[in-house]
Motif scaffolding. Sequence first.
Motif, short mmCIF file in Angstrom:
data_model
loop_
_atom_site.label_atom_id
_atom_site.label_comp_id
_atom_site.label_asym_id
_atom_site.label_seq_id
_atom_site.Cartn_x
_atom_site.Cartn_y
_atom_site.Cartn_z
N ALA A 1 -30.06 49.82 -56.16
CA ALA A 1 -29.29 51.02 -56.45
C ALA A 1 -27.81 50.82 -56.16
N LYS A 2 -27.50 50.27 -55.02
CA LYS A 2 -26.09 50.05 -54.66
C LYS A 2 -25.40 49.13 -55.65
N ALA A 3 -26.11 48.09 -56.10
CA ALA A 3 -25.54 47.17 -57.08
C ALA A 3 -25.27 47.85 -58.42
N VAL B 1 -24.93 53.27 -57.37
CA VAL B 1 -25.53 54.46 -56.76
C VAL B 1 -25.04 54.59 -55.33
N GLU B 2 -24.72 55.82 -54.92
CA GLU B 2 -24.22 56.09 -53.57
C GLU B 2 -25.35 56.52 -52.66
N ILE C 1 -30.08 59.56 -52.25
CA ILE C 1 -29.06 58.83 -53.00
C ILE C 1 -28.50 59.70 -54.13
N GLN C 2 -27.33 59.29 -54.61
CA GLN C 2 -26.69 60.00 -55.73
C GLN C 2 -26.33 59.00 -56.82
N PHE C 3 -26.85 59.24 -58.02
CA PHE C 3 -26.60 58.37 -59.15
C PHE C 3 -25.27 58.72 -59.82
N PRO C 4 -24.68 57.79 -60.55
CA PRO C 4 -23.49 58.12 -61.34
C PRO C 4 -23.78 59.32 -62.24
N GLY C 5 -22.89 60.26 -62.25
CA GLY C 5 -23.12 61.49 -63.00
C GLY C 5 -23.54 62.65 -62.12
N ILE D 1 -28.86 63.77 -57.69
CA ILE D 1 -29.25 63.45 -56.32
C ILE D 1 -30.77 63.40 -56.23
N ALA D 2 -31.28 62.39 -55.56
CA ALA D 2 -32.73 62.21 -55.44
C ALA D 2 -33.08 61.69 -54.06
N GLU D 3 -34.26 62.05 -53.58
CA GLU D 3 -34.84 61.45 -52.39
C GLU D 3 -35.69 60.28 -52.85
N ILE D 4 -35.65 59.17 -52.13
CA ILE D 4 -36.55 58.05 -52.42
C ILE D 4 -37.21 57.64 -51.11
#
Length: 310
Positions: free
Chosen positions: A272-274, A277-278, A294-298, A301-304
Amino acid sequence: MRTTRYLTVTAVAALLIYGSAGLSWLSGTTLPVVHASTSTPGPGVAPQYDTAHVYVSPEDFDRFVASLLATFGGTTTKQGVFTVTPTPSRTMSQLVLTPVGTLSVFGFKSPVPYPFGAERTGYLVTDLDGATRAALEDGADVLVSPFNDPIGRDVVIQWPGGVNMQLYWHTTAPSYKELQSIPENRVYVSTNRVEALLRGFLAFSHGRVVSDDSHAPGVEIGQPKDIYRRIRIESNFGKLTVLVTDGHLPYPYGRETTGYEVANLTDTLAKAKAAGVEILVPPYTADRRNAAVIQFPGGYIAEIHSNVSN
């Protein structure tokens, strides 16, 4: 069958409301949960057809989809621009099929008609009109009456507690692969509305309560010194996790609508970081899980999480 079930649920609901609601409010005790009958099939099809609805700007659309695939793997349908609402609008649309969950991605090129954008998920049903009637009988409201889309029909409903969902039906039945792991729809509700939500959704989905923990560790919602109530439900729609809180939530809790189960949290976070993703909440361990937010571009926000081996 539905009339009998509905009368039973209503009778129990009346007992809960008039017999013990005041005591529960004063004492903080937990009201008993009504378990719906699973002897007849519910309206759901299978968890891979539970699609998280994600709205991003058109400028972020491709970057978001690419980061999602880099993090979880999977495939996509062909991207297009469609009208997916009953009133005039235009949106980029694409389905992302990952091994850990399906997502419907929208990038509106026009203003988003109300109340679209507030629905958390789309549930495939076997009969849209029947499912709509059942949802109404079980306590849901219809925010957007059934309407046609390019490939089927839809309706937007709301459960007690302000939980918006879209039900959909396709003219040609879709066929998606089974998931490697089933995501959880994460719903935050107050103590005032949780019992109504549970009664209604369990009756509608023919689901079952897997666990109901009134002393769940508060670290799961950003309150490490506290406890809260967490209910996990499973049905043909997939998994639903109900988080009962007082609304005193630090960011980003309450913003994540879906939790994704991965095989290895550390490896997934590295991917994700690569991909840009924040990590909003660093990894922590609770309830036999390693988890992060985490938060994806755009902005999605999701829990993993991954399960901790015994």
